[in-house]
Enzyme design. Structure first.
Site, PDB file in Angstrom:
ATOM      1  N   ASP A  16       0.832  -1.205   0.000  1.00 15.26           N
ATOM      2  CA  ASP A  16       0.000   0.000   0.000  1.00 15.26           C
ATOM      3  C   ASP A  16       0.866   1.255   0.000  1.00 15.26           C
ATOM      4  OD1 ASP A  16      -2.324   1.448   0.005  1.00 15.26           O
ATOM      5  OD2 ASP A  16      -2.842   1.063   2.092  1.00 15.26           O
ATOM      6  N   GLY A  17       0.320   2.324  -0.568  1.00 14.67           N
ATOM      7  CA  GLY A  17       0.985   3.622  -0.509  1.00 14.67           C
ATOM      8  C   GLY A  17       1.549   4.116  -1.839  1.00 14.67           C
ATOM      9  N   TRP A  21       2.961   7.956  -2.514  1.00 14.87           N
ATOM     10  CA  TRP A  21       4.362   8.057  -2.942  1.00 14.87           C
ATOM     11  C   TRP A  21       4.458   8.952  -4.182  1.00 14.87           C
ATOM     12  CZ3 TRP A  21       7.259   6.707  -7.274  1.00 14.87           C
ATOM     13  CH2 TRP A  21       8.646   6.581  -7.093  1.00 14.87           C
ATOM     14  N   HIS A  33       2.150   3.412  -9.057  1.00 12.39           N
ATOM     15  CA  HIS A  33       1.876   1.993  -9.319  1.00 12.39           C
ATOM     16  C   HIS A  33       3.003   1.364 -10.133  1.00 12.39           C
ATOM     17  CE1 HIS A  33      -1.932   2.380  -7.443  1.00 12.39           C
ATOM     18  NE2 HIS A  33      -2.492   3.095  -8.397  1.00 12.39           N
ATOM     19  N   SER A  61      -7.778  -5.298  -5.125  1.00 12.89           N
ATOM     20  CA  SER A  61      -8.869  -5.852  -4.313  1.00 12.89           C
ATOM     21  C   SER A  61     -10.197  -5.782  -5.067  1.00 12.89           C
ATOM     22  CB  SER A  61      -8.985  -5.083  -2.996  1.00 12.89           C
ATOM     23  OG  SER A  61      -9.567  -3.813  -3.223  1.00 12.89           O
ATOM     24  N   THR A  62     -11.169  -6.528  -4.561  1.00 16.32           N
ATOM     25  CA  THR A  62     -12.504  -6.475  -5.175  1.00 16.32           C
ATOM     26  C   THR A  62     -13.096  -5.067  -5.053  1.00 16.32           C
ATOM     27  OG1 THR A  62     -13.331  -7.414  -3.081  1.00 16.32           O
ATOM     28  CG2 THR A  62     -13.163  -8.918  -4.937  1.00 16.32           C
ATOM     29  N   ARG A  67     -12.238   2.662  -8.043  1.00 14.26           N
ATOM     30  CA  ARG A  67     -11.326   3.777  -8.389  1.00 14.26           C
ATOM     31  C   ARG A  67     -11.628   4.292  -9.792  1.00 14.26           C
ATOM     32  NH1 ARG A  67      -5.485   2.668  -5.616  1.00 14.26           N
ATOM     33  NH2 ARG A  67      -6.315   2.001  -3.610  1.00 14.26           N
ATOM     34  N   LEU A 127      10.658 -20.458  -5.081  1.00 15.69           N
ATOM     35  CA  LEU A 127       9.670 -19.624  -4.381  1.00 15.69           C
ATOM     36  C   LEU A 127       8.262 -19.826  -4.960  1.00 15.69           C
ATOM     37  CD1 LEU A 127       9.322 -17.186  -2.309  1.00 15.69           C
ATOM     38  CD2 LEU A 127       9.381 -15.730  -4.356  1.00 15.69           C
ATOM     39  N   ARG A 190      -5.077  -1.983   8.744  1.00 13.89           N
ATOM     40  CA  ARG A 190      -6.332  -2.734   8.544  1.00 13.89           C
ATOM     41  C   ARG A 190      -6.083  -3.821   7.493  1.00 13.89           C
ATOM     42  NH1 ARG A 190      -7.569   2.627   6.911  1.00 13.89           N
ATOM     43  NH2 ARG A 190      -7.139   2.942   4.694  1.00 13.89           N
ATOM     44  N   GLU A 203       1.255 -13.167  12.539  1.00 17.33           N
ATOM     45  CA  GLU A 203       1.741 -11.959  13.200  1.00 17.33           C
ATOM     46  C   GLU A 203       1.578 -10.807  12.208  1.00 17.33           C
ATOM     47  OE1 GLU A 203       2.798 -11.712  16.322  1.00 17.33           O
ATOM     48  OE2 GLU A 203       2.444 -13.854  16.612  1.00 17.33           O
TER      49      GLU A 203
HETATM   50  C1  IPE Z   1      -5.632  -2.641  -0.213  1.00 15.58           C
HETATM   51  O1  IPE Z   1      -5.233  -1.303  -0.340  1.00 15.58           O
HETATM   52  C2  IPE Z   1      -5.563  -3.315  -1.530  1.00 15.58           C
HETATM   53  C3  IPE Z   1      -4.228  -3.467  -2.113  1.00 15.58           C
HETATM   54  C4  IPE Z   1      -3.112  -3.120  -1.571  1.00 15.58           C
HETATM   55  C5  IPE Z   1      -4.214  -4.072  -3.389  1.00 15.58           C
HETATM   56  P1  IPE Z   1      -6.284  -0.109  -0.488  1.00 15.58           P
HETATM   57  O2  IPE Z   1      -5.487   1.115  -0.556  1.00 15.58           O
HETATM   58  O3  IPE Z   1      -7.223  -0.389  -1.600  1.00 15.58           O
HETATM   59  O4  IPE Z   1      -7.093  -0.226   0.887  1.00 15.58           O
HETATM   60  P2  IPE Z   1      -7.946   0.858   1.655  1.00 15.58           P
HETATM   61  O5  IPE Z   1      -8.932   1.389   0.687  1.00 15.58           O
HETATM   62  O6  IPE Z   1      -6.995   1.922   2.118  1.00 15.58           O
HETATM   63  O7  IPE Z   1      -8.533   0.097   2.789  1.00 15.58           O
HETATM   64  C1  IPE Z   2      -1.648   0.280  -3.308  1.00 13.62           C
HETATM   65  O1  IPE Z   2      -1.396   1.644  -3.337  1.00 13.62           O
HETATM   66  C2  IPE Z   2      -1.929  -0.294  -4.669  1.00 13.62           C
HETATM   67  C3  IPE Z   2      -3.325  -0.659  -4.916  1.00 13.62           C
HETATM   68  C4  IPE Z   2      -4.300  -0.614  -4.058  1.00 13.62           C
HETATM   69  C5  IPE Z   2      -3.630  -1.119  -6.250  1.00 13.62           C
HETATM   70  P1  IPE Z   2      -2.577   2.719  -3.311  1.00 13.62           P
HETATM   71  O2  IPE Z   2      -2.970   3.008  -4.711  1.00 13.62           O
HETATM   72  O3  IPE Z   2      -3.678   2.259  -2.445  1.00 13.62           O
HETATM   73  O4  IPE Z   2      -1.837   3.947  -2.691  1.00 13.62           O
HETATM   74  P2  IPE Z   2      -2.422   4.980  -1.619  1.00 13.62           P
HETATM   75  O5  IPE Z   2      -2.939   4.168  -0.475  1.00 13.62           O
HETATM   76  O6  IPE Z   2      -3.522   5.722  -2.292  1.00 13.62           O
HETATM   77  O7  IPE Z   2      -1.267   5.839  -1.258  1.00 13.62           O
HETATM   78 MG    MG Z   3      -4.082   2.474  -0.477  1.00 10.01          MG
END
Ligand code: IPE
Ligand code: IPE
Ligand code: MG
Length: 238
Positions: A16-17, A21, A33, A61-62, A67, A127, A190, A203
């Site tokens: 995530d993030g 970034w 991405h 994710s589903t 988005r 792996l 979460r 963990e």
């Molecule tokens: C969870 O991240 C899904 C993936 C990393 C692929 P999100 O960024 O979609 O989750 P929320 O919306 O912050 O819970």
């Molecule tokens: C995780 O990064 C990748 C996916 C959920 C596909 P995000 O796109 O959720 O990045 P933030 O959380 O908005 O920074």
């Molecule tokens: Mg995110």
């Protein structure tokens, strides 16, 4: 890292993030991405070198269909490019690749590549690398329940056969042991619908590092922390 480190057999990561970034760099989210996809490649290598046997990463994710269409499109095209590029490498590196999630909603050509790479790498002994695409734990469990119901109806199994082990065998992760360690980057704490059944005793490690900045040193930090945890599995210490 010290030799006697306990290495998780199965590591799961919520990557995530990427968006934040990119924002920090005044770039579009999709730039994040693309940077994130590159890190996946490196982390596979680092995980393997550390002795991790199974790596599962959350790519889409589903809920991520909510988005903007352009972002979803870009993520899908990154997945497509990633698979095309990695196909040969995964064979060379002896990796066994698989996808969890409902792939039926993906573009036909992506489904085709996934099916092919899974088939070609299935006997590889390196792996075990699993990517969650259009994955949601609730969706996975509902699909599993439907199949259980169908098999009961068709007389393949009895209602009394249903137990935790049988249910696990209907999940997308049926060929994987439960994860030992879950890492989530970007400071969110979460699950966002990821492996809710399978993570029952994992963990959890949360870090503020954004996914495109995640690297081997960060991975080692997580494993170091994991080593300091006491996994009791419901028992008491003697
Ligand atoms: C969870 O991240 C899904 C993936 C990393 C692929 P999100 O960024 O979609 O989750 P929320 O919306 O912050 O819970
Ligand atoms: C995780 O990064 C990748 C996916 C959920 C596909 P995000 O796109 O959720 O990045 P933030 O959380 O908005 O920074
Ligand atoms: Mg995110």
């Amino acid at each position: 890292m010290a030799e006697e480190m306990k290495i998780p057999k199965h590591l799961a990561i919520i990557m995530d993030g990427n968006g934040r970034w990119a924002k920090q760099r005044k770039m579009p989210r999709t730039y994040g991405h693309a940077a994130g996809a590159k890190v996946v490649e490196q982390i596979c290598e680092d995980a393997k070198n550390l002795g991790i046997e199974y790596l599962t990463v959350y790519a889409f994710s589903t809920e991520n269909w909510k988005r903007p269409e352009a972002e979803v499109k870009k993520i899908m095209s990154l997945i497509r490019e990633y698979l095309k590029k990695q196909e040969k490498k995964m064979m060379k590196e002896n990796m066994a690749f698989s996808v969890i999630g409902d792939r039926s909603r993906l573009d036909a050509d992506i489904i085709e590549i996934i099916d092919r790479v899974e088939k070609n790498t299935k006997d590889n002994t390196g792996l075990k690398f699993c990517v969650a695409i259009n994955y949601g734990s609730r969706d996975e469990m509902v699909r599993a329940m439907r199949n259980v119901a169908k098999d009961v109806k068709e007389g393949k199994i009895l209602e009394s056969d249903i137990n935790e082990e049988l249910f696990s065998s209907y999940l997308d992760t049926r060929n994987y042991p439960d994860p030992d360690l879950l890492i989530r980057t970007s400071g969110e704490e979460r699950l966002s619908n990821f492996l809710m059944w399978q993570l029952a005793y994992a963990e959890f490690y949360f870090t503020d590092v954004l996914w495109p900045d995640f690297n081997k040193a960060e991975l080692e930090k997580a494993i170091d922390k994991y080593n300091k945890r006491d996994r009791r599995f419901g028992t008491i210490e003697e």
